[in-house]
Enzyme design. Structure first.
Site, mmCIF file in Angstrom:
data_model
loop_
_atom_site.group_PDB
_atom_site.id
_atom_site.type_symbol
_atom_site.label_atom_id
_atom_site.label_comp_id
_atom_site.label_asym_id
_atom_site.label_seq_id
_atom_site.Cartn_x
_atom_site.Cartn_y
_atom_site.Cartn_z
ATOM 1 C CD GLU A 128 127.612 -21.780 -31.639
ATOM 2 O OE1 GLU A 128 128.197 -21.791 -32.964
ATOM 3 O OE2 GLU A 128 126.464 -21.535 -31.632
ATOM 4 C CB SER B 124 119.177 -18.038 -31.350
ATOM 5 O OG SER B 124 119.209 -19.533 -31.475
HETATM 6 C C1 LIG Z 1 118.333 -24.517 -30.480
HETATM 7 C C2 LIG Z 1 118.901 -24.272 -31.705
HETATM 8 C C3 LIG Z 1 119.292 -22.950 -31.926
HETATM 9 C C4 LIG Z 1 119.971 -22.442 -33.061
HETATM 10 N N1 LIG Z 1 120.411 -21.474 -33.316
HETATM 11 C C5 LIG Z 1 120.945 -21.035 -34.497
HETATM 12 C C6 LIG Z 1 121.495 -19.422 -34.763
HETATM 13 O O1 LIG Z 1 121.122 -18.641 -34.078
HETATM 14 N N2 LIG Z 1 121.739 -19.347 -36.170
HETATM 15 C C7 LIG Z 1 121.630 -20.031 -36.886
HETATM 16 O O2 LIG Z 1 122.413 -19.494 -37.952
HETATM 17 N N3 LIG Z 1 121.463 -21.403 -36.737
HETATM 18 C C8 LIG Z 1 120.964 -21.941 -35.674
HETATM 19 N N4 LIG Z 1 120.369 -23.190 -35.492
HETATM 20 C C9 LIG Z 1 120.319 -23.948 -36.806
HETATM 21 C C10 LIG Z 1 121.372 -25.065 -36.617
HETATM 22 O O3 LIG Z 1 122.533 -24.545 -36.803
HETATM 23 C C11 LIG Z 1 120.850 -26.219 -37.716
HETATM 24 O O4 LIG Z 1 119.485 -26.646 -37.184
HETATM 25 C C12 LIG Z 1 121.728 -27.289 -37.985
HETATM 26 O O5 LIG Z 1 122.783 -27.056 -38.377
HETATM 27 C C13 LIG Z 1 121.363 -28.373 -38.725
HETATM 28 O O6 LIG Z 1 120.511 -27.953 -40.027
HETATM 29 P P1 LIG Z 1 118.990 -28.214 -40.285
HETATM 30 O O7 LIG Z 1 118.240 -28.066 -39.146
HETATM 31 O O8 LIG Z 1 119.003 -27.399 -41.664
HETATM 32 O O9 LIG Z 1 118.935 -29.843 -40.706
HETATM 33 P P2 LIG Z 1 119.637 -30.574 -41.893
HETATM 34 O O10 LIG Z 1 120.956 -30.060 -42.375
HETATM 35 O O11 LIG Z 1 118.435 -30.505 -42.829
HETATM 36 O O12 LIG Z 1 119.743 -31.965 -41.433
HETATM 37 C C14 LIG Z 1 118.484 -32.936 -41.134
HETATM 38 C C15 LIG Z 1 119.285 -34.498 -40.745
HETATM 39 O O13 LIG Z 1 120.091 -34.908 -41.708
HETATM 40 C C16 LIG Z 1 121.270 -35.290 -41.303
HETATM 41 N N5 LIG Z 1 122.513 -34.815 -42.216
HETATM 42 C C17 LIG Z 1 122.414 -33.825 -43.063
HETATM 43 N N6 LIG Z 1 123.594 -33.807 -43.837
HETATM 44 C C18 LIG Z 1 124.417 -34.938 -43.478
HETATM 45 C C19 LIG Z 1 125.540 -35.450 -43.960
HETATM 46 N N7 LIG Z 1 126.275 -34.745 -44.815
HETATM 47 N N8 LIG Z 1 125.753 -36.722 -43.451
HETATM 48 C C20 LIG Z 1 124.985 -37.318 -42.347
HETATM 49 N N9 LIG Z 1 123.742 -36.773 -41.833
HETATM 50 C C21 LIG Z 1 123.504 -35.556 -42.408
HETATM 51 C C22 LIG Z 1 121.532 -34.253 -39.869
HETATM 52 O O14 LIG Z 1 122.439 -34.732 -39.086
HETATM 53 C C23 LIG Z 1 120.282 -34.241 -39.578
HETATM 54 O O15 LIG Z 1 119.880 -35.359 -38.639
HETATM 55 C C24 LIG Z 1 120.010 -23.508 -34.024
HETATM 56 C C25 LIG Z 1 119.468 -24.764 -34.005
HETATM 57 C C26 LIG Z 1 118.864 -25.041 -32.841
HETATM 58 C C27 LIG Z 1 118.451 -26.682 -32.551
#
Ligand SMILES: Cc1cc2nc3c(=O)[nH]c(=O)nc-3n(C[C@H](O)[C@H](O)[C@H](O)COP(=O)(O)OP(=O)(O)OC[C@H]3O[C@@H](n4cnc5c(N)ncnc54)[C@H](O)[C@@H]3O)c2cc1C
Length: 382
Positions: free
Chosen positions: A243, A160
């Site tokens: 956070e 972000s």
């Molecule tokens: C507004 C916003 C700001 C952000 N800012 C930052 C930032 O500044 N820096 C940063 O590093 N990241 C940032 N993020 C990223 C955020 O931390 C990740 O999007 C989040 O951790 C989910 O990872 P992913 O998007 O790769 O989804 P995935 O990990 O691919 O997950 C996809 C889906 O699968 C589910 N899932 C995955 N693993 C499991 C499990 N073991 N058990 C059950 N369900 C599971 C998840 O719940 C989700 O519904 C931001 C995200 C948003 C939305």
């Protein structure tokens, strides 16, 4: 409604701090956002203004640029801002906690005052294309060299506001053979280092919040590392735990204000409200009060010297539920907002959808609660 927020064993000088801050706000009103001024730039101006008044880092020790007061004092300032609908204090508390806990004395003395003053603007480089929920599976690698430094290669995603930042709290693997939770280290990465490319991503709602961060043979020194080699996982867990508290994030007063608005509107238009909407507003009030109670409890624990831990996952789930239901209800009470692109309720409604993703998804919070609080698995890592 926010009056009940802080009435638990308040420090004697808390009311005085509130009075001083209210007086300061009269003399130093919120600056106007200029046309086309990006939100982070506007918020940075506000950050500096607050800092010049002494209202940032109240809970940070004086030797690191703060005022040596407590989390409650900082929360009181956020509360006063929230009551006025003003942007909160800059959201740097979780980074400050991570640096305070894991940084060297030199890093604390150099980086914390600059962070509080807004001289450095930080972003968080944790997530990767293949490692979000499964953060431990990250593949960015900081190859140790013979001088104690590192050469970093990899890609971060969803970083972000990296395009408005000059420093990044970066996680990278420093050992290819050790198990994931002990092979990740944390670094302060200056974003102007050769080999760093920041590429903004346009989101569906038109915002430029997210960035990709490409790291090609980026050189880091030992002094850039925060904590020991392999401390990155513990640092990340500390960061996200701080956070997740709704008081730290300054969300609570904002919810309180909106609930008041909905209640007033419901009273005025009672006869014309669709069936069931009054009870939905009631559920929002209950969600809010439960969240207030939990958040206060967390702060009370912190004042008693207990560090933030997996309990914060409960707060994050409660906050997500409270926020999403509140904005869904608000759009039913004020349906005209749906058609007002950029209207505050509609914009906040859209952003509330992200609450169940950022800082760890709701599913991941439930996993943490199951494993680390309820001990439902032999392997109790989050
Ligand atoms: C507004 C916003 C700001 C952000 N800012 C930052 C930032 O500044 N820096 C940063 O590093 N990241 C940032 N993020 C990223 C955020 O931390 C990740 O999007 C989040 O951790 C989910 O990872 P992913 O998007 O790769 O989804 P995935 O990990 O691919 O997950 C996809 C889906 O699968 C589910 N899932 C995955 N693993 C499991 C499990 N073991 N058990 C059950 N369900 C599971 C998840 O719940 C989700 O519904 C931001 C995200 C948003 C939305």
């Amino acid at each position: 409604m926010t009056d009940t927020l802080l009435d638990f064993g308040d420090p004697a000088d808390l009311e005085q701090v509130r009075r001083d801050f209210r007086a300061w706000l009269v003399e130093n009103p919120l600056p106007q956002r200029e046309a086309d001024e990006p939100l982070p730039v506007f918020l940075h101006r506000w950050h500096r203004q607050l800092h010049n008044g002494g209202w940032v880092g109240l809970d940070v020790p004086e030797e690191y640029g703060g005022r040596g007061l407590t989390s409650l004092h900082q929360v009181a300032v956020s509360d006063e801002l929230g009551r006025r609908g003003a942007p909160g204090v800059p959201r740097i508390g979780y980074l400050a906690h991570a640096l305070s806990e894991f940084g060297s004395e030199q890093q604390r003395r150099h980086l914390l005052p600059r962070m509080l003053a807004g001289d450095d603007v930080w972003c968080q480089g944790f997530s990767e294309p293949g490692a979000g929920s499964d953060l431990a599976g990250m593949s960015t690698y900081a190859e140790p060299d013979q001088d104690g430094g590192y050469t970093v290669n990899g890609q971060k995603l969803w970083t972000s506001y990296a395009q408005f930042s000059n420093l990044c709290l970066l996680l990278a693997r420093t050992d290819r053979t050790a198990e994931p939770h002990t092979s990740i280290s944390a670094f302060v990465l200056p974003l102007d280092r050769p080999g760093v490319t920041v590429r903004p991503l346009r989101a569906a709602n038109g915002d430029d919040e997210f960035c990709e961060l490409f790291l090609d043979d980026v050189t880091l020194t030992q002094a850039d590392r925060v904590g020991g080699e392999g401390d990155g996982w513990a640092l990340a867990m500390t960061t996200v735990a701080y956070e997740r508290n709704a008081l730290d994030t300054g969300h609570l007063p904002k919810y309180g204000l909106l609930i008041e608005r909905l209640r007033r509107r419901a009273h005025e238009d009672r006869a014309s409200l669709p069936d069931g909407l009054l009870s939905e507003i009631g559920r929002c009030v209950v969600d809010y009060q439960v969240l207030v109670a939990h958040s206060r409890r967390r702060i009370a624990e912190r004042l008693a010297g207990q560090p933030a831990g997996p309990e914060s996952s409960v707060d994050k789930l409660l906050m997500t539920r409270a926020e999403q239901r509140l904005y869904e209800t608000a759009l039913k009470v004020q349906p005209e907002e749906v058609h007002t692109a950029g209207g505050d309720v509609f914009g906040d409604y859209l952003y509330s959808r992200a609450a169940s993703v950022y800082g760890g998804t709701s599913q991941i919070q439930r996993n943490i609660i199951a494993k680390r609080l309820l001990r439902l698995s032999a392997n109790s890592r989050g």
